[in-house]
Design an enzyme around this catalytic site. Structure first.
Site, mmCIF file in Angstrom:
data_model
loop_
_atom_site.group_PDB
_atom_site.id
_atom_site.type_symbol
_atom_site.label_atom_id
_atom_site.label_comp_id
_atom_site.label_asym_id
_atom_site.label_seq_id
_atom_site.Cartn_x
_atom_site.Cartn_y
_atom_site.Cartn_z
ATOM 1 N N ARG A 1 0.951 -1.314 0.125
ATOM 2 C CA ARG A 1 0.072 0.207 0.003
ATOM 3 C C ARG A 1 0.921 1.255 -0.192
ATOM 4 O O ARG A 1 1.924 1.424 0.617
ATOM 5 C CB ARG A 1 -1.012 0.023 1.089
ATOM 6 C CG ARG A 1 -1.990 -1.000 1.401
ATOM 7 C CD ARG A 1 -3.174 -0.724 0.451
ATOM 8 N NE ARG A 1 -4.112 -1.495 0.100
ATOM 9 C CZ ARG A 1 -4.307 -2.626 -0.972
ATOM 10 N NH1 ARG A 1 -3.324 -2.857 -1.364
ATOM 11 N NH2 ARG A 1 -5.610 -3.444 -0.595
ATOM 12 N N GLU A 56 -4.391 7.494 -4.758
ATOM 13 C CA GLU A 56 -4.538 6.761 -5.980
ATOM 14 C C GLU A 56 -5.650 7.285 -6.820
ATOM 15 O O GLU A 56 -6.768 7.400 -5.967
ATOM 16 C CB GLU A 56 -4.638 5.238 -5.849
ATOM 17 C CG GLU A 56 -3.296 4.978 -5.375
ATOM 18 C CD GLU A 56 -3.320 3.388 -4.996
ATOM 19 O OE1 GLU A 56 -4.055 2.836 -5.563
ATOM 20 O OE2 GLU A 56 -2.115 2.905 -4.758
ATOM 21 N N HIS A 113 -1.613 0.590 -9.852
ATOM 22 C CA HIS A 113 -2.116 -0.614 -8.802
ATOM 23 C C HIS A 113 -2.911 -1.534 -9.474
ATOM 24 O O HIS A 113 -4.113 -1.927 -9.387
ATOM 25 C CB HIS A 113 -3.236 0.152 -7.912
ATOM 26 C CG HIS A 113 -3.350 -0.705 -6.637
ATOM 27 N ND1 HIS A 113 -3.645 0.061 -5.463
ATOM 28 C CD2 HIS A 113 -3.457 -1.933 -6.481
ATOM 29 C CE1 HIS A 113 -3.919 -1.141 -4.690
ATOM 30 N NE2 HIS A 113 -3.532 -2.214 -5.037
#
Ligand code: DGY
Length: 326
Positions: A237, A266, A285
């Site tokens: 993360r 993000e 991601h």
């Protein structure tokens, strides 16, 4: 009467059909300001919620008095208020295991692409700038035979370590709250403290979940301990790394590069200095984002939801104490 389920984010028709056979389904293939009120209205009568990137807070939970199960299509659940869910007797299910190998592949893709400058040099070719012999300024670094440091030796960490040790002859160091004797035997991996891992590793790969303890665990102090040639890989993360400190460390040449699948915010801002750095490979991601793995995650999450709403034990209960209390 059928129980009611809210589905958030796009879901394949076969899964929706399965859910519709058993439940009354409210489907939100996207969620934004325009349909936020409809979502909250649906949550008022929902018994189950399933989806990815779920946004749940106390206010929404207050609006959802019948909610019994949340089934997230992810292994991570740092976006969800676990303690609050447990307090309210709401079961949380996630999708571990099925994404382990794919996420480790992503980690290794980042190791290879940062070390061998794959993105930078492929762009050079595509832009028509391959005009002669590739000389020292454009050389990369070897991956095989190097030291791979894994922070957090869970399922994904172990899968990355296996790739490194067995595929690339790397020496594996790891830091983890508990030792992993079987893995040490299998891979010759060595558990060490964080300082030693940072000082010795050529690649430092982060695979710990985001918690209050791991928030910004890699920051300025850690970068000072790393070798100037070493490469940071983050497939966990974004908030585990202090991104401002990472930018400063890269600017000051304290690190050789970074391979990042995750960011503090993000999508990462197009203005982020990280995106201007040739020694940074940035991905949106995509840890588990393959057709096969996302399908397996959705299937598992649907199964977890169905079992839980039928009063049976799902395969992956995060807060098992909710089950036990029933
Ligand atoms: C997860 O499952 O938590 C992943 O980060 C999503 O890609």
């Amino acid at each position: 009467m059928k129980q009611r389920v809210v589905v958030v984010r796009r879901m394949d028709e076969d899964h929706l059909a399965r859910l519709r056979q058993l439940f009354h389904v409210n489907y939100f293939d996207t969620l934004g300001r325009d349909n936020q009120q409809d979502y909250i209205r649906a949550m008022r009568s929902a018994h189950g919620l399933i989806g990815g990137k779920l946004v749940i807070n106390r206010e929404i939970l207050d609006e959802a008095p019948h909610l019994k199960v949340i089934s997230t299509i992810s292994v991570g659940y740092d976006n969800l208020p676990l303690d609050e869910l447990t307090r309210r007797g709401i079961l949380l299910c996630n999708t571990p295991d099925v994404l382990t190998e794919t996420t480790a592949d992503t980690g290794f893709a980042l190791i290879m692409s940062t070390a061998r400058r794959v993105v930078e040099l492929a762009d050079l070719v595509k832009l028509g700038n391959w005009v002669g012999h590739i000389d020292k300024p454009l050389y990369g670094r070897d991956v095989h035979g190097k030291v791979l440091g894994i922070i957090g030796m869970g399922r994904i960490g172990a899968a990355v370590a296996r790739r490194g040790a067995l595929g690339f002859g790397m020496r594996v160091l790891y830091s983890n709250s508990s030792p992993k004797p079987a893995l040490e035997k299998e891979l010759g991996a060595l558990r060490c403290d964080m300082d030693e891992l940072l000082a010795q590793s050529d690649f430092v790969c982060i695979t710990v979940p985001l918690t209050a303890e791991t928030h910004h665990m890699i920051g300025a102090a850690a970068f000072l301990k790393m070798k100037p040639s070493s490469i940071l890989i983050n497939i966990a993360r974004g908030k585990v790394v202090d991104e401002a400190a990472l930018i400063a460390a890269l600017n000051e040449g304290q690190l050789g590069g970074a391979g990042l699948d995750v960011f503090e915010e993000e999508p990462v801002s197009a203005e982020s200095p990280l995106l201007q750095m040739p020694n940074v490979v940035a991905l949106p991601h995509i840890g588990s984002a393959t057709h096969e793995t996302r399908a397996a995650m959705a299937k598992l999450a649907v199964e977890n939801l169905i079992l839980a709403l039928q009063g049976k034990s799902p395969r992956n209960a995060v807060n098992e104490q909710v089950l036990l209390a029933k």
